[in-house]
Write a protein that holds these residues in place. Sequence first.
Motif, PDB file in Angstrom:
ATOM      1  N   THR A  42      -2.620  14.478  -2.509  1.00 40.21           N
ATOM      2  CA  THR A  42      -2.379  15.442  -3.579  1.00 40.21           C
ATOM      3  C   THR A  42      -3.027  16.768  -3.222  1.00 40.21           C
ATOM      4  N   SER A  43      -2.327  17.836  -3.562  1.00 41.50           N
ATOM      5  CA  SER A  43      -2.882  19.179  -3.415  1.00 41.50           C
ATOM      6  C   SER A  43      -2.573  19.933  -4.705  1.00 41.50           C
ATOM      7  N   GLN A  44      -3.004  21.157  -4.792  1.00 47.05           N
ATOM      8  CA  GLN A  44      -2.713  21.934  -6.000  1.00 47.05           C
ATOM      9  C   GLN A  44      -1.220  22.209  -6.144  1.00 47.05           C
ATOM     10  N   ASP A  45      -0.467  22.094  -5.047  1.00 52.15           N
ATOM     11  CA  ASP A  45       0.982  22.303  -5.067  1.00 52.15           C
ATOM     12  C   ASP A  45       1.760  21.065  -5.514  1.00 52.15           C
ATOM     13  N   GLY A  46       1.103  19.926  -5.549  1.00 46.62           N
ATOM     14  CA  GLY A  46       1.789  18.701  -5.933  1.00 46.62           C
ATOM     15  C   GLY A  46       1.351  17.519  -5.097  1.00 46.62           C
ATOM     16  N   THR A  47       2.155  16.462  -5.159  1.00 41.83           N
ATOM     17  CA  THR A  47       1.868  15.223  -4.446  1.00 41.83           C
ATOM     18  C   THR A  47       2.828  15.074  -3.274  1.00 41.83           C
ATOM     19  N   TYR A  48       2.284  14.710  -2.130  1.00 42.87           N
ATOM     20  CA  TYR A  48       3.066  14.542  -0.905  1.00 42.87           C
ATOM     21  C   TYR A  48       2.936  13.103  -0.432  1.00 42.87           C
ATOM     22  N   ARG A  49       3.979  12.634   0.215  1.00 47.14           N
ATOM     23  CA  ARG A  49       3.978  11.264   0.730  1.00 47.14           C
ATOM     24  C   ARG A  49       4.501  11.237   2.161  1.00 47.14           C
ATOM     25  N   ALA A  50       3.902  10.386   2.950  1.00 44.54           N
ATOM     26  CA  ALA A  50       4.381  10.103   4.303  1.00 44.54           C
ATOM     27  C   ALA A  50       4.611   8.599   4.385  1.00 44.54           C
ATOM     28  N   VAL A  51       5.776   8.212   4.867  1.00 41.03           N
ATOM     29  CA  VAL A  51       6.131   6.797   4.997  1.00 41.03           C
ATOM     30  C   VAL A  51       6.393   6.517   6.472  1.00 41.03           C
ATOM     31  N   TYR A  52       5.767   5.469   6.977  1.00 42.06           N
ATOM     32  CA  TYR A  52       5.943   5.112   8.386  1.00 42.06           C
ATOM     33  C   TYR A  52       5.937   3.601   8.530  1.00 42.06           C
ATOM     34  N   THR A  53       6.384   3.155   9.690  1.00 43.62           N
ATOM     35  CA  THR A  53       6.392   1.717   9.937  1.00 43.62           C
ATOM     36  C   THR A  53       5.603   1.381  11.201  1.00 43.62           C
ATOM     37  N   VAL A  54       4.930   0.234  11.118  1.00 42.57           N
ATOM     38  CA  VAL A  54       4.175  -0.293  12.250  1.00 42.57           C
ATOM     39  C   VAL A  54       4.766  -1.638  12.681  1.00 42.57           C
ATOM     40  N   LYS A  55       6.039  -1.857  12.343  1.00 41.86           N
ATOM     41  CA  LYS A  55       6.699  -3.137  12.627  1.00 41.86           C
ATOM     42  C   LYS A  55       6.988  -3.364  14.102  1.00 41.86           C
ATOM     43  N   PHE A  56       6.965  -2.320  14.897  1.00 39.25           N
ATOM     44  CA  PHE A  56       7.418  -2.427  16.276  1.00 39.25           C
ATOM     45  C   PHE A  56       6.250  -2.291  17.242  1.00 39.25           C
ATOM     46  N   VAL A  57       6.314  -3.023  18.331  1.00 36.19           N
ATOM     47  CA  VAL A  57       5.203  -3.119  19.274  1.00 36.19           C
ATOM     48  C   VAL A  57       4.908  -1.801  19.986  1.00 36.19           C
ATOM     49  N   HIS A  58       5.933  -1.064  20.379  1.00 36.43           N
ATOM     50  CA  HIS A  58       5.736   0.078  21.262  1.00 36.43           C
ATOM     51  C   HIS A  58       5.714   1.438  20.584  1.00 36.43           C
ATOM     52  N   ALA A  59       5.894   1.479  19.264  1.00 42.57           N
ATOM     53  CA  ALA A  59       5.963   2.794  18.621  1.00 42.57           C
ATOM     54  C   ALA A  59       5.655   2.721  17.136  1.00 42.57           C
ATOM     55  N   ILE A  60       5.141   3.817  16.626  1.00 43.68           N
ATOM     56  CA  ILE A  60       5.014   4.047  15.193  1.00 43.68           C
ATOM     57  C   ILE A  60       6.170   4.985  14.842  1.00 43.68           C
ATOM     58  N   TYR A  61       6.967   4.604  13.867  1.00 41.62           N
ATOM     59  CA  TYR A  61       8.083   5.448  13.445  1.00 41.62           C
ATOM     60  C   TYR A  61       7.764   6.076  12.093  1.00 41.62           C
TER      61      TYR A  61
END
Length: 103
Positions: A42-61
């Motif tokens: 959260t910032s004074q401008d609002g709420t931000y979200r980041a969504v990612y997956t750790v399901k895969f062995v070789h990369a974070i998406y």
Amino acid sequence: MPTHVQDTFGFALHQAQAGRKHDQAKPLKGFGSAGVLEVVETSQDGTYRAVYTVKFVHAIYVLHCFQKKLTRGIATPKPDIDIVRARLKAAQAHAAGEGDGRD
């Protein structure tokens, strides 16, 4: 996104790459296990979200980063969930193709 929000998301992704979990990272509801995570800042401008997956062995998406516009409730809006689902499907296809010479 404000700089401090970018810093939080960047550090969360760095920790995920190192096999750790950021203190603010939580499983995104509706995606089963803890393989799809969400970081909320959260910032004074609002709420931000980041969504990612750790399901895969070789990369974070990173599946989606956005500012939550609605002021009611804490649920992730359906259009954003739809984007996450589509990008998760694309990430699965990309991860399945690793090692066969395709980029």
